[in-house]
Scaffold this active site. Structure first.
Site, PDB file in Angstrom:
ATOM      1  N   GLU A  33       4.004  -3.541   0.046  1.00  0.00           N
ATOM      2  CA  GLU A  33       4.455  -3.382  -1.337  1.00  0.00           C
ATOM      3  C   GLU A  33       5.372  -4.529  -1.734  1.00  0.00           C
ATOM      4  O   GLU A  33       5.389  -4.951  -2.889  1.00  0.00           O
ATOM      5  CB  GLU A  33       5.186  -2.043  -1.506  1.00  0.00           C
ATOM      6  CG  GLU A  33       5.510  -1.690  -2.960  1.00  0.00           C
ATOM      7  CD  GLU A  33       6.718  -2.402  -3.529  1.00  0.00           C
ATOM      8  OE1 GLU A  33       6.706  -2.739  -4.730  1.00  0.00           O
ATOM      9  OE2 GLU A  33       7.690  -2.640  -2.777  1.00  0.00           O
ATOM     10  N   ASP A  53       6.300  -0.821   4.206  1.00  0.00           N
ATOM     11  CA  ASP A  53       6.803  -2.075   4.767  1.00  0.00           C
ATOM     12  C   ASP A  53       8.316  -2.220   4.618  1.00  0.00           C
ATOM     13  O   ASP A  53       8.941  -1.598   3.757  1.00  0.00           O
ATOM     14  CB  ASP A  53       6.101  -3.279   4.142  1.00  0.00           C
ATOM     15  CG  ASP A  53       6.162  -3.276   2.611  1.00  0.00           C
ATOM     16  OD1 ASP A  53       6.238  -2.188   2.014  1.00  0.00           O
ATOM     17  OD2 ASP A  53       6.131  -4.368   2.020  1.00  0.00           O
TER      18      ASP A  53
END
Length: 427
Positions: free
Chosen positions: A166, A100
């Protein structure tokens, strides 16, 4: 006696063999370096926020399928898992990369700079890989290609985990490592050990930093609600000032760190990052809200600090005539590198990077949800150099000027590939 000597010699030979570096793995890593950089630039130009990594996941899945791996998509919403079986049955090792991006508008002067914009928490923002997760994806895709072409050298199974969110899922959603584990990512086949890396803009290219034990902090988010009594600003004695109480609470919390925490053992931090209260200069408001974070590297210190915060917050408020409550949300656990696993695999890293380039480092108070994997299976998480030789002071992660020297990526491919092979073959 002679038999004992032969056994010791055999064990020594096996240990040496387990740490042997395959030159073909290294050379193949070098051959695909340009592809790894190309993948990285594509992900960099097309970043996606947590739990929204739809196109990123499609590209990852296609690559793994093209390599002939068993691929599962939509794990923990947008995660991708690939399974590579070696020539013989054995243990299972997992390799993880986070995928991400962040709500940060990029300023780095590179031709593949992100120009993506989106709405995040009702605010229009730029989106960029301001923490280097694009490099992590590209490195692990490279590792998958290297290992898929060396299946005959693998005794066991490699599980590639491309993890979303994350940086944390959006409010009201689940995500990240926690959700992957909940959905069984460490099962079927059951993982025996896991490795992960993080690019670091302040560590020179070619260098690797590591630490056994606690290497990154447990992260708690806390919210403190303070209740007072609203009154006119000209007559504070007729009310109860929640802003004053908030100031006293902030001051008191810092004494937990400065006077109660054994900082010679491990570092700890309490930070209040946001305080909201009041609407007008001449009104003492009714309430205040504080939001902050706790960072700890030792489980006992973590327990003590949270306990003392729970005790102190309402007590201070009561002393000044008000009320206060505190709630916690755990964001990550302690990123704990299993000492036995580190000792076992460190020679592999030193052989590839050069012993002089593998540096034992102090812990950091940043957090990583890789820690949740390490609560289930032994793990080893290390830092890969991404700082250019001509850079004097690198921009921090999570900032608009964050920059990574791509020449450091190939070392990540070599190390992760060889860690997987050597761990499995040593079993």
């Amino acid at each position: 006696m002679k038999n004992n000597f032969l056994i010791i010699l055999l064990l020594l030979c096996c240990s040496i063999q387990a740490q042997k570096i395959d030159p073909n793995v290294n050379s193949l890593s070098e051959k695909i370096e340009s592809k790894v950089i190309e993948w990285r630039r594509d992900f960099h130009q097309n970043p996606e926020l947590s739990n929204r990594e739809f196109e990123t996941a499609k590209k990852i899945a296609k690559h793994l399928k093209d390599l002939g791996l068993e691929v599962t998509e939509n794990v923990a919403k947008t995660g991708v898992v690939g399974i590579l079986k070696g020539k013989k049955d054995g243990k299972v090792v997992a390799l993880r990369a986070d995928i991400d991006a962040l709500p940060v508008t990029e300023r780095a002067d590179v031709p593949f700079r992100s120009t993506v914009k989106t709405t995040f928490l009702d605010t229009e923002v730029g989106v960029s890989h301001a923490c280097g997760h694009d490099t992590h994806i590209a490195i692990l895709m490279g590792v998958a290609e290297v290992l898929s072409k060396n299946k005959d050298k693998i005794f066991g199974t490699v599980k590639f985990i491309f993890q979303p969110a994350e940086e944390g899922p959006p409010p009201g959603e689940e995500g990240g490592a926690k959700l992957m584990i909940k959905e069984g990512v460490l099962k079927n086949p059951d993982v025996d050990a896991i490795f992960g890396l993080h690019i670091n803009s302040g560590t020179p290219v070619g260098m690797i930093r590591y630490k056994p034990g606690g290497t990154m902090a447990a992260v708690e988010r806390f919210v403190i609600d303070v209740k007072g009594k609203q009154t006119h600003g000209s007559a504070p004695w007729t009310g109860v000032d929640p802003i004053l109480i908030s100031a006293k609470i902030i001051d008191g919390l810092q004494t937990i760190i400065s006077r109660e925490s054994p900082l010679v053992d491990e570092a700890a931090v309490i930070t209040v990052g946001k305080i909201t209260s009041g609407v007008r200069f001449n009104i003492i408001p009714e309430s205040a809200e504080m939001i902050g974070t706790v960072r700890t590297l030792d489980p006992k210190m973590r327990e003590m600090i949270i306990r003392r915060m729970n005790e102190m917050v309402p007590a201070i408020a009561k002393a000044y005539g008000g009320e206060a409550s505190i709630t916690f949300q755990n964001n990550t656990s302690i990123t704990y590198n299993d000492p036995k696993l580190v000792k076992q695999m460190l020679p592999t890293i030193q052989e590839i990077a050069g012993k002089e380039n593998v540096v034992l480092s102090k812990a950091t108070t940043g957090g990583e949800d890789f820690s949740y994997f390490q609560e289930v299976v032994p793990g080893f998480y290390f830092f890969l150099g991404g700082k250019s030789p001509d850079t004097e002071k690198a921009a921090s992660h999570h900032t608009p000027d964050f920059y990574i020297d791509e020449s450091g990526l190939v070392l990540g491919v070599k190390v992760m590939s060889q860690l997987a092979i050597n761990y499995l073959n040593a079993q």
